[in-house]
Design a protein around this motif. Structure first.
Motif, short mmCIF file in Angstrom:
data_model
loop_
_atom_site.label_atom_id
_atom_site.label_comp_id
_atom_site.label_asym_id
_atom_site.label_seq_id
_atom_site.Cartn_x
_atom_site.Cartn_y
_atom_site.Cartn_z
N PHE A 296 -26.75 -1.01 -2.52
CA PHE A 296 -25.94 -2.31 -2.56
C PHE A 296 -24.43 -2.04 -2.50
O PHE A 296 -23.69 -2.59 -1.88
N ILE A 297 -24.18 -1.11 -3.53
CA ILE A 297 -22.88 -0.69 -3.83
C ILE A 297 -22.27 0.09 -2.43
O ILE A 297 -20.97 -0.33 -1.90
N VAL A 298 -23.03 0.89 -1.93
CA VAL A 298 -22.50 1.57 -0.69
C VAL A 298 -22.54 0.65 0.45
O VAL A 298 -21.58 0.81 1.25
N TYR A 299 -23.31 -0.34 0.71
CA TYR A 299 -23.34 -1.25 1.52
C TYR A 299 -22.09 -1.99 1.48
O TYR A 299 -21.45 -2.39 2.67
N GLY A 300 -21.39 -2.12 0.45
CA GLY A 300 -20.08 -2.97 0.13
C GLY A 300 -19.02 -2.07 0.99
O GLY A 300 -18.21 -2.43 1.53
N LEU A 301 -19.12 -0.77 0.86
CA LEU A 301 -18.09 0.38 1.43
C LEU A 301 -18.31 -0.05 2.96
O LEU A 301 -17.23 0.05 3.57
N TYR A 302 -19.59 -0.13 3.76
CA TYR A 302 -19.38 -0.40 5.07
C TYR A 302 -18.69 -1.65 5.19
O TYR A 302 -17.95 -1.71 6.31
N THR A 303 -18.94 -2.81 4.72
CA THR A 303 -18.23 -3.89 5.12
C THR A 303 -16.77 -3.81 5.01
O THR A 303 -16.24 -4.30 5.74
N ALA A 304 -16.38 -3.09 3.72
CA ALA A 304 -15.01 -2.74 3.77
C ALA A 304 -14.47 -1.99 4.70
O ALA A 304 -13.04 -2.29 5.18
N PHE A 305 -15.00 -1.10 5.35
CA PHE A 305 -14.66 -0.32 6.39
C PHE A 305 -14.60 -0.49 7.85
O PHE A 305 -13.96 -0.06 8.62
N THR A 306 -15.22 -1.79 7.88
CA THR A 306 -15.36 -2.27 9.34
C THR A 306 -14.89 -3.86 9.30
O THR A 306 -14.21 -4.05 10.46
N ASP A 307 -15.06 -4.60 8.52
CA ASP A 307 -14.73 -5.95 8.45
C ASP A 307 -13.15 -6.29 9.21
O ASP A 307 -12.83 -6.69 10.14
N GLY A 308 -12.27 -6.00 8.05
CA GLY A 308 -10.92 -6.08 8.59
C GLY A 308 -10.29 -5.15 9.74
O GLY A 308 -9.41 -5.31 10.34
N VAL A 309 -11.03 -3.88 9.56
CA VAL A 309 -10.51 -2.90 10.37
C VAL A 309 -10.80 -3.30 11.94
O VAL A 309 -9.97 -2.95 12.67
N GLU A 310 -12.06 -3.83 12.16
CA GLU A 310 -12.23 -4.33 13.53
C GLU A 310 -11.25 -5.23 14.01
O GLU A 310 -10.76 -5.39 15.18
N LYS A 311 -10.77 -6.48 13.12
CA LYS A 311 -9.94 -7.12 13.57
C LYS A 311 -8.46 -6.52 13.89
O LYS A 311 -7.61 -6.95 14.86
N ALA A 312 -8.12 -5.65 13.08
CA ALA A 312 -6.70 -4.96 13.16
C ALA A 312 -7.03 -4.06 14.30
O ALA A 312 -5.77 -3.83 15.39
N LEU A 313 -8.00 -3.54 14.92
CA LEU A 313 -8.24 -2.68 16.07
C LEU A 313 -8.17 -3.66 17.20
O LEU A 313 -7.33 -3.37 18.12
N LEU A 314 -8.76 -4.95 17.22
CA LEU A 314 -8.73 -5.68 18.36
C LEU A 314 -7.11 -6.38 18.61
O LEU A 314 -6.64 -6.38 19.49
N SER A 315 -6.32 -6.39 17.42
CA SER A 315 -5.13 -7.01 17.52
C SER A 315 -4.25 -5.96 18.11
O SER A 315 -3.33 -5.96 18.93
N ASP A 316 -4.62 -4.42 17.98
CA ASP A 316 -3.91 -3.37 18.32
C ASP A 316 -3.81 -3.27 19.86
O ASP A 316 -3.04 -3.06 20.74
N ILE A 317 -5.25 -3.44 20.30
CA ILE A 317 -5.49 -3.24 21.78
C ILE A 317 -5.54 -4.59 22.79
O ILE A 317 -5.43 -4.32 23.88
N ALA A 318 -5.47 -5.65 22.12
CA ALA A 318 -5.53 -6.79 22.96
C ALA A 318 -4.06 -7.27 23.38
O ALA A 318 -3.12 -6.76 22.79
N PRO A 319 -3.96 -7.80 24.56
CA PRO A 319 -2.86 -8.18 25.19
C PRO A 319 -2.14 -9.15 24.17
O PRO A 319 -2.87 -10.03 23.55
N SER A 320 -0.83 -9.30 23.83
CA SER A 320 -0.20 -10.07 22.83
C SER A 320 -0.38 -11.66 23.29
O SER A 320 -0.56 -12.31 22.38
N ASP A 321 -0.46 -11.99 24.20
CA ASP A 321 -0.81 -13.42 24.79
C ASP A 321 -1.94 -13.70 24.60
O ASP A 321 -2.57 -14.92 24.86
#
Length: 400
Positions: A296-321
């Protein structure tokens, strides 16, 4: 900043309410109401799918009507109403109705709330604002689990009494929300909502498809809690396991986000999905309840490594508009996949044993790792064959 702190308090109180209930639901459904894992999967799949789908439309409606506060209040009210329906539920159908109402509320409130937070702060301070909000939100989750643990440890075996208690912080959160101030008026969007898949970057489209496919193996977290319960973990300790997951997630989220800024989103996401595959394989193999703490502790690492980072990646490569639309599209695709994902997990559990859905999830995690490496490969980076060719050329050119 006043609004940000208030929204943090609202989210803290609402998460206290939600997390007093969420980890108890699979136990309540399976023991008190006799629901099978397949039924639990259907309930969670429908509820989570509806929440994700609504995020796209509620965000657009908030921008068009400028009724962000009203939509936010109605969304948080859904959480309170869902708890009240849960108290009255006498069958798994009643629990499903409760979860649908609760998740509909989440789908309605998320985008307007985040827009209000952004509107309340200057551009250079929004990262801190969202970070503070996320920290207070996660703190509420931890507090909620602790309260549930204390109540269960105090020999409260009637879960409905705990469900009643959960309505108190939910109501207090709505009251706090009434004091949110409207930011300075922003001109409403006049153009009609439009989205063209063909206009998106090829890598972005592939990533969205990959996210959908991966989610088919990423069933509800309630299956992890049910697995712990079926292995003989007592209800109070199931709550503590879930709390350990939340603490791990909260502590690592900010460092994981900063790490993605330093070494790139792809490497952090690949690490996260690899952790997911390992953890799900561990849930399939586990026989000792003591090992569940590590999982369960390591599963928390998975969530931390993907949840916000996915949104950041989408923001990086999506058209600004189309940035908001793309983030909403990602949430919608994941939401659509959640229903079959939880249903598949329940069917696999019922027909092939408790280990099978976790083996399936581990395989999908490895598929996500391979997919990410393929989608975001650097075409300019030398391949192994290119390096060998270069070394051979240098070797022969150095000979007399």
């Amino acid at each position: 900043m006043f609004n940000v702190v208030l929204f943090g308090i609202v989210s803290l109180l609402t998460d206290i309410s939600s997390e007093m209930v969420y980890p108890l639901l699979p136990i309540f459904l399976s023991t008190a109401l006799g629901a099978s894992p397949a039924i639990i999967g259907i309930i969670e799949g429908i509820a989570e799918s509806l929440a994700s789908l609504l995020k796209v439309f509620s965000g657009y409606l908030a921008d068009k009507t400028q009724k962000k506060k009203e939509l936010t209040i109605s969304g948080y009210s859904g959480s309170l109403l869902g708890k009240l329906v849960l108290v009255l539920a006498g069958s798994w159908g009643g629990v499903m109705l409760s979860r649908i109402i609760d998740r509909l509320g989440k789908g309605i409130r998320t985008a307007p709330r985040d827009a209000l937070i952004a509107d309340s702060m200057q551009k250079g301070s929004r990262g801190y604002a969202f970070g503070l909000h996320r920290a207070m939100d996660t703190m509420g989750a931890v507090i909620g689990v602790i309260i549930a643990f204390v109540l269960v440890s105090g020999n409260i075996t009637d879960f409905k009494r705990i469900f009643w208690f959960s309505t108190i912080p939910a109501l207090l959160g709505i009251i706090a929300l009434l004091f949110v101030k409207r930011p300075s008026k922003i001109k409403s969007v006049k153009k009609e909502f439009s989205f063209a898949w063909s206009k998106l970057d090829t890598k972005l489209k592939k990533f969205l498809i990959l996210a959908f496919i991966f989610t088919l193996g990423n069933s509800s977290n309630q299956f992890l809690l049910l697995r712990a319960s079926k292995l003989g973990v007592s209800t109070p300790n199931v709550l503590l396991l879930y709390m350990a997951f939340n603490i791990s997630y909260a502590l690592v989220s900010i460092p994981a986000g900063k790490l993605s800024d330093l070494i790139g989103r792809k490497r952090v996401l690949v690490t996260g999905y690899l952790i997911y595959a390992i953890v799900y394989f561990g849930f399939a193999q586990v026989t000792q309840t003591s090992t569940l703490w590590l999982l369960f502790i390591v599963y928390g690492l998975y969530t931390a490594f993907t949840d916000g980072v996915e949104k950041a990646l989408l923001s990086d490569i999506a058209p600004s508009d189309l940035r908001g639309t793309v983030i909403g599209m990602h949430a919608a695709l994941v939401g659509v996949a959640l229903l079959p994902a939880s249903f598949i997990a329940g069917i696999l559990w019922d027909n092939f044993g408790a280990q099978t859905p976790f083996y399936f999830g581990a395989g999908m995690g490895l598929l996500a790792v391979i997919g990410l490496l393929f989608i975001f490969r650097d075409s300019k980076a030398p391949t192994i064959f290119g390096i060998l060719k270069y070394k051979l050329r240098m070797f022969y050119s150095s000979k007399p």
